[in-house]
Scaffold this motif. Structure first.
Motif, mmCIF file in Angstrom:
data_model
loop_
_atom_site.group_PDB
_atom_site.id
_atom_site.type_symbol
_atom_site.label_atom_id
_atom_site.label_comp_id
_atom_site.label_asym_id
_atom_site.label_seq_id
_atom_site.Cartn_x
_atom_site.Cartn_y
_atom_site.Cartn_z
ATOM 1 N N PRO A 228 0.828 -1.224 0.000
ATOM 2 C CA PRO A 228 0.000 0.000 0.000
ATOM 3 C C PRO A 228 0.855 1.264 0.000
ATOM 4 O O PRO A 228 0.933 1.991 0.983
ATOM 5 N N ARG A 229 1.499 1.501 -1.128
ATOM 6 C CA ARG A 229 2.339 2.692 -1.303
ATOM 7 C C ARG A 229 1.997 3.320 -2.640
ATOM 8 O O ARG A 229 1.740 2.613 -3.628
ATOM 9 N N PRO A 230 1.992 4.635 -2.729
ATOM 10 C CA PRO A 230 1.496 5.304 -3.941
ATOM 11 C C PRO A 230 2.369 5.122 -5.172
ATOM 12 O O PRO A 230 1.932 5.458 -6.274
ATOM 13 N N ASP A 231 3.585 4.580 -5.008
ATOM 14 C CA ASP A 231 4.455 4.401 -6.174
ATOM 15 C C ASP A 231 4.667 2.930 -6.513
ATOM 16 O O ASP A 231 5.506 2.594 -7.336
ATOM 17 N N HIS A 232 3.918 2.022 -5.898
ATOM 18 C CA HIS A 232 4.033 0.587 -6.166
ATOM 19 C C HIS A 232 2.804 0.125 -6.942
ATOM 20 O O HIS A 232 1.668 0.459 -6.586
ATOM 21 N N VAL A 247 -12.827 -0.119 -6.592
ATOM 22 C CA VAL A 247 -11.851 -0.142 -5.508
ATOM 23 C C VAL A 247 -12.516 -0.672 -4.239
ATOM 24 O O VAL A 247 -13.740 -0.696 -4.120
ATOM 25 N N ASP A 248 -11.690 -1.094 -3.269
ATOM 26 C CA ASP A 248 -12.286 -1.529 -2.007
ATOM 27 C C ASP A 248 -12.802 -0.331 -1.219
ATOM 28 O O ASP A 248 -13.886 -0.366 -0.645
ATOM 29 N N ALA A 249 -12.032 0.774 -1.200
ATOM 30 C CA ALA A 249 -12.479 2.008 -0.543
ATOM 31 C C ALA A 249 -11.794 3.181 -1.230
ATOM 32 O O ALA A 249 -10.559 3.220 -1.310
ATOM 33 N N TYR A 250 -12.569 4.136 -1.708
ATOM 34 C CA TYR A 250 -12.012 5.228 -2.497
ATOM 35 C C TYR A 250 -10.975 6.036 -1.717
ATOM 36 O O TYR A 250 -9.883 6.314 -2.229
ATOM 37 N N ASP A 251 -11.293 6.451 -0.498
ATOM 38 C CA ASP A 251 -10.374 7.304 0.254
ATOM 39 C C ASP A 251 -9.031 6.621 0.479
ATOM 40 O O ASP A 251 -7.972 7.265 0.441
ATOM 41 N N THR A 252 -9.066 5.316 0.716
ATOM 42 C CA THR A 252 -7.821 4.572 0.905
ATOM 43 C C THR A 252 -7.059 4.459 -0.409
ATOM 44 O O THR A 252 -5.845 4.679 -0.455
ATOM 45 N N ALA A 253 -7.761 4.111 -1.480
ATOM 46 C CA ALA A 253 -7.100 4.011 -2.785
ATOM 47 C C ALA A 253 -6.491 5.351 -3.187
ATOM 48 O O ALA A 253 -5.397 5.395 -3.767
ATOM 49 N N ARG A 254 -7.165 6.437 -2.859
ATOM 50 C CA ARG A 254 -6.694 7.775 -3.249
ATOM 51 C C ARG A 254 -5.376 8.151 -2.573
ATOM 52 O O ARG A 254 -4.661 9.037 -3.049
ATOM 53 N N THR A 255 -5.031 7.477 -1.488
ATOM 54 C CA THR A 255 -3.779 7.785 -0.802
ATOM 55 C C THR A 255 -2.755 6.658 -0.856
ATOM 56 O O THR A 255 -1.568 6.907 -0.669
ATOM 57 N N LYS A 256 -3.203 5.404 -1.126
ATOM 58 C CA LYS A 256 -2.301 4.257 -0.975
ATOM 59 C C LYS A 256 -2.060 3.442 -2.238
ATOM 60 O O LYS A 256 -1.129 2.638 -2.272
ATOM 61 N N GLY A 270 -8.839 10.271 -14.269
ATOM 62 C CA GLY A 270 -9.397 11.284 -13.395
ATOM 63 C C GLY A 270 -9.900 10.619 -12.128
ATOM 64 O O GLY A 270 -10.097 9.402 -12.086
ATOM 65 N N GLU A 271 -10.109 11.393 -11.098
ATOM 66 C CA GLU A 271 -10.552 10.806 -9.829
ATOM 67 C C GLU A 271 -11.907 10.124 -9.952
ATOM 68 O O GLU A 271 -12.170 9.127 -9.273
ATOM 69 N N ASP A 272 -12.776 10.625 -10.796
ATOM 70 C CA ASP A 272 -14.080 9.999 -10.966
ATOM 71 C C ASP A 272 -13.977 8.603 -11.588
ATOM 72 O O ASP A 272 -14.912 7.810 -11.486
ATOM 73 N N ASP A 273 -12.839 8.309 -12.221
ATOM 74 C CA ASP A 273 -12.656 7.004 -12.859
ATOM 75 C C ASP A 273 -12.492 5.880 -11.852
ATOM 76 O O ASP A 273 -12.637 4.707 -12.220
ATOM 77 N N PHE A 274 -12.167 6.210 -10.597
ATOM 78 C CA PHE A 274 -12.000 5.130 -9.615
ATOM 79 C C PHE A 274 -12.768 5.409 -8.320
ATOM 80 O O PHE A 274 -12.370 4.982 -7.247
ATOM 81 N N ARG A 275 -13.888 6.086 -8.441
ATOM 82 C CA ARG A 275 -14.710 6.357 -7.250
ATOM 83 C C ARG A 275 -15.637 5.195 -6.871
ATOM 84 O O ARG A 275 -16.139 5.141 -5.748
ATOM 85 N N THR A 276 -15.896 4.273 -7.783
ATOM 86 C CA THR A 276 -16.820 3.180 -7.477
ATOM 87 C C THR A 276 -16.192 2.212 -6.492
ATOM 88 O O THR A 276 -15.115 1.661 -6.737
ATOM 89 N N GLU A 277 -16.870 1.996 -5.370
ATOM 90 C CA GLU A 277 -16.390 1.065 -4.352
ATOM 91 C C GLU A 277 -17.106 -0.278 -4.487
ATOM 92 O O GLU A 277 -18.229 -0.357 -5.002
ATOM 93 N N LEU A 278 -16.462 -1.315 -3.979
ATOM 94 C CA LEU A 278 -17.050 -2.657 -4.046
ATOM 95 C C LEU A 278 -18.420 -2.684 -3.380
ATOM 96 O O LEU A 278 -19.352 -3.308 -3.889
#
Length: 331
Positions: A228-232, A247-256, A270-278
């Motif tokens: 869970p690192r932004p460059d991996h 994604v499992d959780a947007y806020d977590t994905a947005r940082t990790k 864009g951020e809207d491209d990955f806002r959908t959570e499981l």
């Protein structure tokens, strides 16, 4: 009394609970979507001069009556010393009384809940006629995924690849013998990707191991292994951009999640491209797969609410079966 649950005890308790773990993880994601659970963004702490990261993964659930925090230590330097790169422990407290309910080793719990989340996402997003499961990576996480994904599913075969051929053949033989599905080792990640209807990437890679040019319409991909690192990340930008992302959780994905953050920084997403959570897909609030030729991606960073759901199961099972080590922390 506080229950201490060791890795071996957890492994024993969960040995016959594959379907129950999947159901618990699915319910946790529905609870999150329906605001019955709380999942803050986990803070990451780094000591000056070190390459290690300590991540505090907290969650609270009204239905499960628990609040938990898993402290994850990600220490790349451990590899050279022959030690696990990641170690963790979960502290669970009763949400009504604040009493410390349990302290659990995190290794087996994490592997099992991660594989269960993949199984939930695959059930929700993959084509129902998917017949070939592909695994890129052959470590303990790959074995957990095979155990979670294969029973009761219509897979005809498993194809896999790992950096160590001996490990790959050992995993293939185990899948064939223990799970009853023919498994074979292919030459490289590309061969696995091109052969798979459902693909799971399960490596601790910092750089992409799967390219977008290898994907075909109709596939479902679970990106699971990267720390869970932004460059991996395990998928390149083209692969991510070609997919409908959950994604499992947007806020977590947005940082990790490097899977989405690298393409975001490049301007390809864009951020809207990955806002959908499981949980949104499971509750019908957002679409998952909308056509047979969709390419779908479950970007699995791993969240504390999954740990909580399995911790609840383990505490209840341990009490029912009279196992675990009871300790009075207030003595």
């Amino acid at each position: 009394m506080t229950l201490i649950l060791t890795r071996s005890t957890i492994r024993t308790l969960l040995a016959d609970q594959v379907e129950a773990v999947e159901a618990a993880v699915a319910r946790a994601h529905r609870d999150l979507a329906q605001r019955r659970a709380v999942l803050p963004v986990p803070p990451a702490m780094q000591l000056p001069g070190g390459d290690g990261t300590f991540v505090a993964m907290a969650a609270a659930s009204a239905p499960d009556r628990l609040a938990t925090v898993k402290l994850l230590a990600d220490l790349p330097g451990n590899r050279a010393a022959g030690l696990p790169v990641q170690r963790s422990a979960v502290l669970a407290v009763d949400a009504e009384t604040g009493a410390c309910a349990a302290l659990l080793d995190g290794a087996e719990l994490t592997r099992v809940r991660t594989a269960a989340a993949t199984a939930v996402a695959t059930r929700a997003l993959a084509r129902p006629d998917a017949t070939t499961l592909g695994l890129v990576g052959t470590g303990p996480l790959a074995r957990a995924h095979a155990r979670a994904l294969l029973p009761g599913r219509p897979y005809d075969q498993v194809v896999l690849w790992g950096r160590t051929p001996e490990h790959a053949h050992t995993l293939a033989n185990w899948i064939t013998a223990e799970l009853g599905v023919p498994a074979k080792v292919l030459d490289d990640p590309r061969a696995v990707t091109e052969a798979a209807d459902v693909l799971c990437t399960l490596t601790p890679s910092r750089e992409p191991v799967v390219r977008g040019a290898w994907l075909a319409p109709g596939q479902h991909v679970n990106a699971v292994g990267a720390p869970p690192r932004p460059d991996h990340r395990e998928l390149d930008t083209e692969a991510v951009v070609r997919c409908r992302i959950v994604v499992d959780a947007y806020d977590t994905a947005r940082t990790k999640s490097g899977e989405v953050l690298v393409p975001l920084a490049e301007g390809a997403l864009g951020e809207d491209d990955f806002r959908t959570e499981l949980g949104d897909v499971l509750t019908g609030r957002a679409p998952g797969r909308t056509a047979t030729d969709d390419l779908t991606l479950f970007d699995s960073v791993g969240v504390g609410l999954q740990d909580l759901a399995v911790a609840r199961m383990l505490i209840d099972l341990a009490r029912e079966r009279g196992t675990g080590i009871p300790v009075d922390l207030g003595a």
